[in-house]
Design a protein around this motif. Structure first.
Motif, PDB file in Angstrom:
ATOM      1  N   ARG B  36       0.853  -1.176   0.000  1.00  0.00           N
ATOM      2  CA  ARG B  36       0.000   0.000   0.000  1.00  0.00           C
ATOM      3  C   ARG B  36       0.896   1.235   0.000  1.00  0.00           C
ATOM      4  O   ARG B  36       2.004   1.231   0.564  1.00  0.00           O
ATOM      5  CB  ARG B  36      -0.958   0.024   1.196  1.00  0.00           C
ATOM      6  N   ASP B  38       0.937   5.340   0.754  1.00  0.00           N
ATOM      7  CA  ASP B  38       0.286   6.486   1.382  1.00  0.00           C
ATOM      8  C   ASP B  38       1.270   7.633   1.450  1.00  0.00           C
ATOM      9  O   ASP B  38       2.483   7.416   1.627  1.00  0.00           O
ATOM     10  CB  ASP B  38      -0.158   6.115   2.807  1.00  0.00           C
ATOM     11  N   SER B  84      -8.999   3.898   7.483  1.00  0.00           N
ATOM     12  CA  SER B  84      -7.527   3.903   7.488  1.00  0.00           C
ATOM     13  C   SER B  84      -6.956   3.023   6.367  1.00  0.00           C
ATOM     14  O   SER B  84      -5.739   3.072   6.111  1.00  0.00           O
ATOM     15  CB  SER B  84      -6.994   3.420   8.835  1.00  0.00           C
ATOM     16  N   SER B  87      -6.292   3.917   0.415  1.00  0.00           N
ATOM     17  CA  SER B  87      -4.906   3.929  -0.027  1.00  0.00           C
ATOM     18  C   SER B  87      -4.846   3.534  -1.495  1.00  0.00           C
ATOM     19  O   SER B  87      -5.857   3.202  -2.123  1.00  0.00           O
ATOM     20  CB  SER B  87      -4.088   2.939   0.812  1.00  0.00           C
TER      21      SER B  87
END
Lengths: 112, 114
Positions: B36, B38, B84, B87
């Motif tokens: 991922r 970010d 959260s 992403s």
């Protein structure tokens, strides 16, 4: 936690100048790799340097590795506007082989 | 792009719903990875696979599971998506493993959890 940390986070230069990016890592490695990412795209593998190598060249790219300092640098010579991208180092550590861990990247902007 | 296809390329989902991302390769490479990306964190390894039904955790595996029932497919599942987990997710493949060669990346999947 991130294995590699690149420095600087951002770099802006003029076309024709050289660009140098640094990467520091934390644990012993098998190899260190550099990747480029153009905006909105996937990463592209640039060059791999093994832990027993100190310097490697590929076209306008020069990579050095100092295992005693746990650091590497990527030099792009005679930069072009097309070199504008984010550059990431990635390490394959001896304690976790084949787990390729990336740093946070350097954003390079080459002004025409 | 070295024969890697990620699907979907974009997805918006609601908190609490399950989500599965697919990575398909035509290169017959042994190793497959899910990352991922970010802002401020670069790429972080979620899970990786070193063969059919052989997987291992990465740096940020909590909340994610993977499966690899065929060489060509590596699935990433968010059992119950959270904000959260918004992403960009990248799949990567490698023939000899990251210990010997570089990895090839897919184009990414942008996931938004609302």
């Amino acid at each position: 936690s991130q294995q590699g940390e690149e420095d600087p986070q951002a770099l802006s230069i003029q076309e024709g100048e050289n660009a140098t990016m640094n990467c520091s890592y934390k644990t012993s490695i098998n190899n260190l790799q550099w990747y480029r990412q153009n905006s909105g795209r996937g990463l592209v593998h640039l060059i791999l340097i093994r832990s027993n190598e100190r310097e490697k060249h590929s076209g306008r790219l020069r990579v050095t590795l100092d295992t005693s300092k746990k650091s590497s640098s990527l030099l792009i010579t005679a930069s072009r506007a097309a070199d504008t991208a984010s550059y990431f180092c990635a390490t394959d550590s001896r304690s976790a082989t084949n787990k390729l861990i990336f740093g946070t990247g350097t954003l390079l902007a080459v002004q025409p | 792009d070295a024969g890697i296809t990620q699907s979907p390329r974009h997805k918006v989902t609601e908190t609490g719903t399950p989500v599965t991302l697919r990575c398909h390769q035509t290169e017959n490479h042994r190793y497959m990875y899910w990352y991922r990306q970010d802002p401020g964190h670069g790429l972080r390894l979620i899970h990786y696979s070193y063969g059919v039904k052989d997987t291992d955790k990465g740096e940020v595996s909590d909340g994610y599971s993977v499966s690899r029932s065929k060489t060509e497919d590596f699935l990433l599942t968010l059992e119950s998506a959270t904000s959260s987990q918004t992403s960009v997710y990248f799949c990567a493949i490698s023939e000899a493993g990251a210990g010997f060669s570089g990895a090839f990346f897919g184009q990414g999947t942008r996931l938004t959890v609302v």
